[in-house]
Design a protein around this motif. Structure first.
Motif, PDB file in Angstrom:
ATOM      1  N   GLN A 126      -2.729  -6.918   0.738  1.00 58.06           N
ATOM      2  CA  GLN A 126      -1.543  -6.058   0.813  1.00 58.06           C
ATOM      3  C   GLN A 126      -1.788  -4.706   0.157  1.00 58.06           C
ATOM      4  OE1 GLN A 126       1.316  -8.894  -0.628  1.00 58.06           O
ATOM      5  NE2 GLN A 126       1.833  -9.589   1.432  1.00 58.06           N
ATOM      6  N   ARG A 127      -2.527  -4.697  -0.948  1.00 61.91           N
ATOM      7  CA  ARG A 127      -2.861  -3.415  -1.586  1.00 61.91           C
ATOM      8  C   ARG A 127      -3.617  -2.509  -0.631  1.00 61.91           C
ATOM      9  NH1 ARG A 127      -3.978  -6.644  -5.986  1.00 61.91           N
ATOM     10  NH2 ARG A 127      -6.235  -6.616  -5.744  1.00 61.91           N
ATOM     11  N   ALA A 128      -4.440  -3.152   0.216  1.00 62.76           N
ATOM     12  CA  ALA A 128      -5.275  -2.364   1.128  1.00 62.76           C
ATOM     13  C   ALA A 128      -4.602  -2.161   2.484  1.00 62.76           C
ATOM     14  CB  ALA A 128      -6.624  -3.064   1.303  1.00 62.76           C
ATOM     15  N   GLY A 129      -3.363  -2.601   2.613  1.00 64.98           N
ATOM     16  CA  GLY A 129      -2.672  -2.456   3.894  1.00 64.98           C
ATOM     17  C   GLY A 129      -3.259  -3.334   4.980  1.00 64.98           C
ATOM     18  N   ARG A 130      -3.817  -4.469   4.571  1.00 65.77           N
ATOM     19  CA  ARG A 130      -4.438  -5.373   5.554  1.00 65.77           C
ATOM     20  C   ARG A 130      -3.609  -6.640   5.707  1.00 65.77           C
ATOM     21  NH1 ARG A 130     -10.249  -6.860   4.030  1.00 65.77           N
ATOM     22  NH2 ARG A 130     -10.114  -7.658   6.152  1.00 65.77           N
ATOM     23  N   ASN A 131      -3.831  -7.332   6.832  1.00 66.56           N
ATOM     24  CA  ASN A 131      -3.187  -8.611   7.075  1.00 66.56           C
ATOM     25  C   ASN A 131      -4.003  -9.715   6.389  1.00 66.56           C
ATOM     26  OD1 ASN A 131      -2.135 -10.969   8.057  1.00 66.56           O
ATOM     27  ND2 ASN A 131      -2.148 -10.327  10.204  1.00 66.56           N
ATOM     28  N   ALA A 150     -13.758  -6.711  -2.965  1.00 66.33           N
ATOM     29  CA  ALA A 150     -14.388  -6.794  -1.638  1.00 66.33           C
ATOM     30  C   ALA A 150     -13.328  -6.730  -0.533  1.00 66.33           C
ATOM     31  CB  ALA A 150     -15.214  -8.079  -1.529  1.00 66.33           C
ATOM     32  N   ILE A 151     -12.205  -7.414  -0.757  1.00 68.46           N
ATOM     33  CA  ILE A 151     -11.124  -7.392   0.245  1.00 68.46           C
ATOM     34  C   ILE A 151     -10.543  -5.985   0.371  1.00 68.46           C
ATOM     35  CG2 ILE A 151      -8.756  -8.181   0.696  1.00 68.46           C
ATOM     36  CD1 ILE A 151      -9.695 -10.932  -0.468  1.00 68.46           C
ATOM     37  N   GLU A 152     -10.361  -5.326  -0.758  1.00 66.38           N
ATOM     38  CA  GLU A 152      -9.844  -3.955  -0.703  1.00 66.38           C
ATOM     39  C   GLU A 152     -10.780  -3.049   0.100  1.00 66.38           C
ATOM     40  OE1 GLU A 152      -7.661  -4.221  -5.072  1.00 66.38           O
ATOM     41  OE2 GLU A 152      -9.302  -2.816  -4.805  1.00 66.38           O
ATOM     42  N   GLU A 153     -12.074  -3.406   0.117  1.00 64.84           N
ATOM     43  CA  GLU A 153     -13.057  -2.588   0.843  1.00 64.84           C
ATOM     44  C   GLU A 153     -13.373  -3.131   2.235  1.00 64.84           C
ATOM     45  OE1 GLU A 153     -13.929   0.347  -0.135  1.00 64.84           O
ATOM     46  OE2 GLU A 153     -12.887   0.179  -2.063  1.00 64.84           O
ATOM     47  N   GLY A 154     -12.665  -4.172   2.664  1.00 62.60           N
ATOM     48  CA  GLY A 154     -12.811  -4.585   4.063  1.00 62.60           C
ATOM     49  C   GLY A 154     -13.433  -5.940   4.333  1.00 62.60           C
TER      50      GLY A 154
END
Ligand SMILES: *Cc1c(COP(=O)(O)O)cnc(C)c1O
Length: 230
Positions: free
Chosen positions: A19-24, A209-213
């Motif tokens: 969510q911080r990264a705007g991802r699902n 890692a999640i924040e970076e994709g």
């Protein structure tokens, strides 16, 4: 804490990082790394809806496959010797650690014999650590071009093992560079190459890692606790 609680924490952290990264959050697979963990303990995780298990040794996958069965999606995440490919080729759903042409060719050959196409990731040594396996980021594109014509493997993406560190922020740069590497290679429009998996992040750094994709995070200790190698 028990496995159930650990899993709740990890899943909550994955969701928050996404969510911080705007991802699902659903675009991120939690791969439970079960190396050295016995089958009974693994069953506790399976009871909590763990679908995918990561192992780094062929022997361990074979033993656990016999006990836990084929419904689990097994991933090989450790170094793979060419002479052992034949034992796991039809047991694993994804091999994360392809880093030599010889290994890619052997996987292709054994997959062809079974009449299957094997999904693989190319392991990249983003931090250029001498102790680590993987092709260098500079070599990745030519390596992928080289193996792209093998008909019985499908290159699904990249995998990296980041340096061991107490501060996960130290690894952000490697994760960011790996995402850029994947985007750059996809943009070359190499025949048969359209990668969408980034396997990166472990217990110490999966949120960064999640924040970076990252699309697969490989978490062992965070689920099962400290490993006992005896
Ligand atoms: C052991 C291992 C992991 C999991 O490490 P933890 O720090 O316990 O989460 C992830 N990836 C690879 C390649 C491993 O060998």
């Amino acid at each position: 804490m028990g496995i159930k609680e650990n899993l709740e924490t990890v899943r909550k952290n994955i969701k928050a990082a996404a969510q911080r990264a705007g991802r699902n959050p659903e675009d991120i697979l939690l791969l439970a790394v079960s190396k050295t963990i016995d089958a009974e303990t693994i069953k506790e995780a399976l009871a909590c809806d763990v679908s995918d298990l990561g192992e780094n040794r062929v022997q361990e996958i074979m033993e656990k496959y016999d006990v836990l069965g084929g419904n689990i999606r097994w991933h090989l995440i450790g170094h793979l010797q060419t002479n052992k490919v034949k034992y796991i080729i039809d047991k694993v759903c994804l091999i994360h650690s392809v880093e030599s042409k010889k290994l890619a060719e052997e996987i292709n050959k054994k997959a062809a014999e079974k009449g299957i196409v094997c999904d693989i990731l190319v392991e990249v040594n983003m931090s250029h650590e001498a102790s680590k396996f993987g092709v260098s980021p500079e070599e990745a594109e030519s390596f992928i071009r080289d193996i792209s014509k093998l008909p019985n493997i499908r290159v699904k993406g990249l995998m990296t093992v980041a340096p061991f560190t107490d501060n996960p922020e130290d690894n952000r740069i490697y994760f960011r560079k790996m995402k850029n590497l994947l985007v750059d290679i996809n943009a070359k429009n190499i025949d048969n190459i359209n990668m969408d998996i980034l396997s990166m992040g472990m217990t110490g750094d999966y949120e960064v890692a999640i924040e970076e994709g990252a699309t697969i995070v490989r978490v062992g200790t965070g689920i099962f606790g400290e490993r006992n190698y005896n």
